[in-house]
Enzyme design. Structure first.
Site, PDB file in Angstrom:
ATOM      1  CE1 TYR A 154      -4.131   1.915   0.825  1.00 53.08           C
ATOM      2  CE2 TYR A 154      -2.733   2.933   2.436  1.00 53.08           C
ATOM      3  CZ  TYR A 154      -3.789   2.941   1.594  1.00 53.08           C
ATOM      4  OH  TYR A 154      -4.728   4.134   2.048  1.00 53.08           O
ATOM      5  CE  LYS A 158      -3.781   5.101  -1.035  1.00 54.85           C
ATOM      6  NZ  LYS A 158      -4.830   5.367  -2.241  1.00 54.85           N
TER       7      LYS A 158
HETATM    8  P1  NAD Z   1     -13.249   2.053   1.888  1.00 55.23           P
HETATM    9  O1  NAD Z   1     -12.852   0.757   1.920  1.00 55.23           O
HETATM   10  O2  NAD Z   1     -14.400   2.682   2.791  1.00 55.23           O
HETATM   11  O3  NAD Z   1     -14.324   2.405   0.381  1.00 55.23           O
HETATM   12  C1  NAD Z   1     -13.317   1.921  -0.821  1.00 55.23           C
HETATM   13  C2  NAD Z   1     -14.446   1.773  -2.166  1.00 55.23           C
HETATM   14  O4  NAD Z   1     -13.494   1.421  -3.199  1.00 55.23           O
HETATM   15  C3  NAD Z   1     -15.305   0.823  -1.667  1.00 55.23           C
HETATM   16  O5  NAD Z   1     -16.691   1.167  -1.994  1.00 55.23           O
HETATM   17  C4  NAD Z   1     -15.062  -0.396  -2.941  1.00 55.23           C
HETATM   18  O6  NAD Z   1     -16.071  -1.218  -3.485  1.00 55.23           O
HETATM   19  C5  NAD Z   1     -14.316   0.578  -3.843  1.00 55.23           C
HETATM   20  N1  NAD Z   1     -13.251  -0.291  -4.666  1.00 55.23           N
HETATM   21  C6  NAD Z   1     -12.309  -1.196  -4.536  1.00 55.23           C
HETATM   22  N2  NAD Z   1     -11.697  -1.830  -5.339  1.00 55.23           N
HETATM   23  C7  NAD Z   1     -12.200  -1.305  -6.590  1.00 55.23           C
HETATM   24  C8  NAD Z   1     -12.060  -1.560  -7.914  1.00 55.23           C
HETATM   25  N3  NAD Z   1     -11.421  -2.334  -8.306  1.00 55.23           N
HETATM   26  N4  NAD Z   1     -12.950  -0.809  -8.712  1.00 55.23           N
HETATM   27  C9  NAD Z   1     -13.837   0.245  -8.242  1.00 55.23           C
HETATM   28  N5  NAD Z   1     -14.144   0.299  -6.992  1.00 55.23           N
HETATM   29  C10 NAD Z   1     -13.321  -0.331  -6.053  1.00 55.23           C
HETATM   30  O7  NAD Z   1     -12.241   3.031   1.733  1.00 55.23           O
HETATM   31  P2  NAD Z   1     -12.026   4.615   2.283  1.00 55.23           P
HETATM   32  O8  NAD Z   1     -11.309   4.686   3.554  1.00 55.23           O
HETATM   33  O9  NAD Z   1     -13.164   5.546   1.763  1.00 55.23           O
HETATM   34  O10 NAD Z   1     -10.660   5.161   1.348  1.00 55.23           O
HETATM   35  C11 NAD Z   1     -10.870   5.674   0.051  1.00 55.23           C
HETATM   36  C12 NAD Z   1      -9.562   6.121  -0.550  1.00 55.23           C
HETATM   37  O11 NAD Z   1      -8.785   6.914   0.350  1.00 55.23           O
HETATM   38  C13 NAD Z   1      -8.531   4.863  -0.679  1.00 55.23           C
HETATM   39  O12 NAD Z   1      -7.885   5.211  -1.897  1.00 55.23           O
HETATM   40  C14 NAD Z   1      -7.787   4.984   0.416  1.00 55.23           C
HETATM   41  O13 NAD Z   1      -6.578   3.854   0.029  1.00 55.23           O
HETATM   42  C15 NAD Z   1      -7.412   6.158   0.775  1.00 55.23           C
HETATM   43  N6  NAD Z   1      -7.225   6.431   2.159  1.00 55.23           N
HETATM   44  C16 NAD Z   1      -7.909   6.140   2.970  1.00 55.23           C
HETATM   45  C17 NAD Z   1      -7.558   6.409   4.520  1.00 55.23           C
HETATM   46  C18 NAD Z   1      -8.372   6.126   5.670  1.00 55.23           C
HETATM   47  O14 NAD Z   1      -7.830   6.501   6.631  1.00 55.23           O
HETATM   48  N7  NAD Z   1      -9.603   5.802   5.542  1.00 55.23           N
HETATM   49  C19 NAD Z   1      -6.259   7.116   4.694  1.00 55.23           C
HETATM   50  C20 NAD Z   1      -5.370   7.363   3.681  1.00 55.23           C
HETATM   51  C21 NAD Z   1      -5.905   7.094   2.313  1.00 55.23           C
END
Ligand code: NAD
Length: 253
Positions: A154, A158
């Protein structure tokens, strides 16, 4: 914006979490929003919320890591909502493990969704943006890009997105397209809930321990990221490109 100047935006992974908050926020800003996700049924619920507040949205089921799926999805958005003017590469997954336990499929799955997905989606929308000489691409990075135990896959993906962002900014700037990354810290979503579950602790216990290290003294919410996306997607951010904005409740080292 009047009806004929409404711009279409695509938010990937928009069925829940940060993506859903971002889709709703962009709709409130006047964009017609494609709620693109593997889970089209959950995406329809986000569309219903947007429509209930007078916005325009479309649920699109697609896998961002699959070339044909991306091509079909972007064509559908262009036909049903309009030429994509904003792309938020937000879809993401985690497959955390220490290096010695990380499988090749853990590695490939994370690379495919974050990096291959952002590449395929950006390549598919770019001609619409270059044609109109206006566009915004916003990639979701993470503070994990700076290194995080158990996240070699990851973290590499990123950090890779930050290089991808800078290069697209250089290539696409002359077409009025800006490309930036947002790197969230700890945000309360199902992704961080899954991390707590894997660690064998309750979400509250996990969150409270993380918050001890956050200068503003609270966990992030999906709207904290949606607000940053809305700013970068706006006309006023046209001179900001190739940047990574850390949204983490404190400085990053
Ligand atoms: P989440 O797991 O709640 O939601 C992710 C969504 O992406 C889900 O609805 C899933 O179905 C969809 N998804 C996964 N694979 C897919 C694919 N191949 N095609 C289409 N859709 C797909 O995640 P989140 O916490 O809302 O994170 C959103 C973004 O922010 C991600 O890129 C994550 O890495 C990044 N992020 C999150 C955090 C955190 O603390 N939550 C921190 C840093 C970065």
């Amino acid at each position: 914006m009047t009806t004929d100047t409404v711009r279409a935006a695509i938010v990937t992974g928009a069925a829940r979490g940060i993506g859903a908050a971002t889709a709703k926020r962009l709709a409130a800003e006047g964009f017609a929003v494609a709620v693109l996700d593997l889970d089209e049924a959950a995406g329809k619920a986000v569309v219903a919320d947007i429509e209930a507040t007078g916005g325009r949205a479309l649920a699109v089921g697609a896998d961002v890591s699959d070339e044909d799926s991306v091509t079909t999805a972007v064509q559908r958005v262009a036909t049903e909502l309009g030429a994509p003017a904003v792309l938020v590469n937000n879809a993401g997954i985690i497959r955390d493990n220490m290096l010695f336990k990380m499988t090749v499929s853990d590695w490939d799955a994370v690379m495919n969704v974050h990096l291959r997905g952002a590449f395929l989606m950006s390549r598919a929308v770019q001609s619409f943006m270059t044609n109109t000489k206006w566009g915004r691409i916003i990639n979701l990075s993470s503070t994990s890009a700076l290194g995080n135990r158990g996240q070699a896959n990851y973290s590499a993906a990123k950090a890779g997105l930050q290089g991808f962002t800078k290069t697209l900014a250089i290539e696409l700037g002359k077409f009025g397209i800006t490309v930036n990354a947002i790197a969230p810290g700890f945000i309360e979503t199902e992704m961080t809930a899954a991390t707590a579950a894997r660690m064998g602790i309750s979400f509250e216990e996990f969150r409270d321990a993380v918050v001890q290290q956050i200068p503003v003294g609270r966990a992030g919410k999906p709207d904290d990221i949606a607000n940053a996306v809305a700013f970068l997607a706006g006309d006023g951010a046209g001179f900001i490109t190739g940047q990574t904005l850390y949204v983490a409740g404190g400085p990053t080292v």
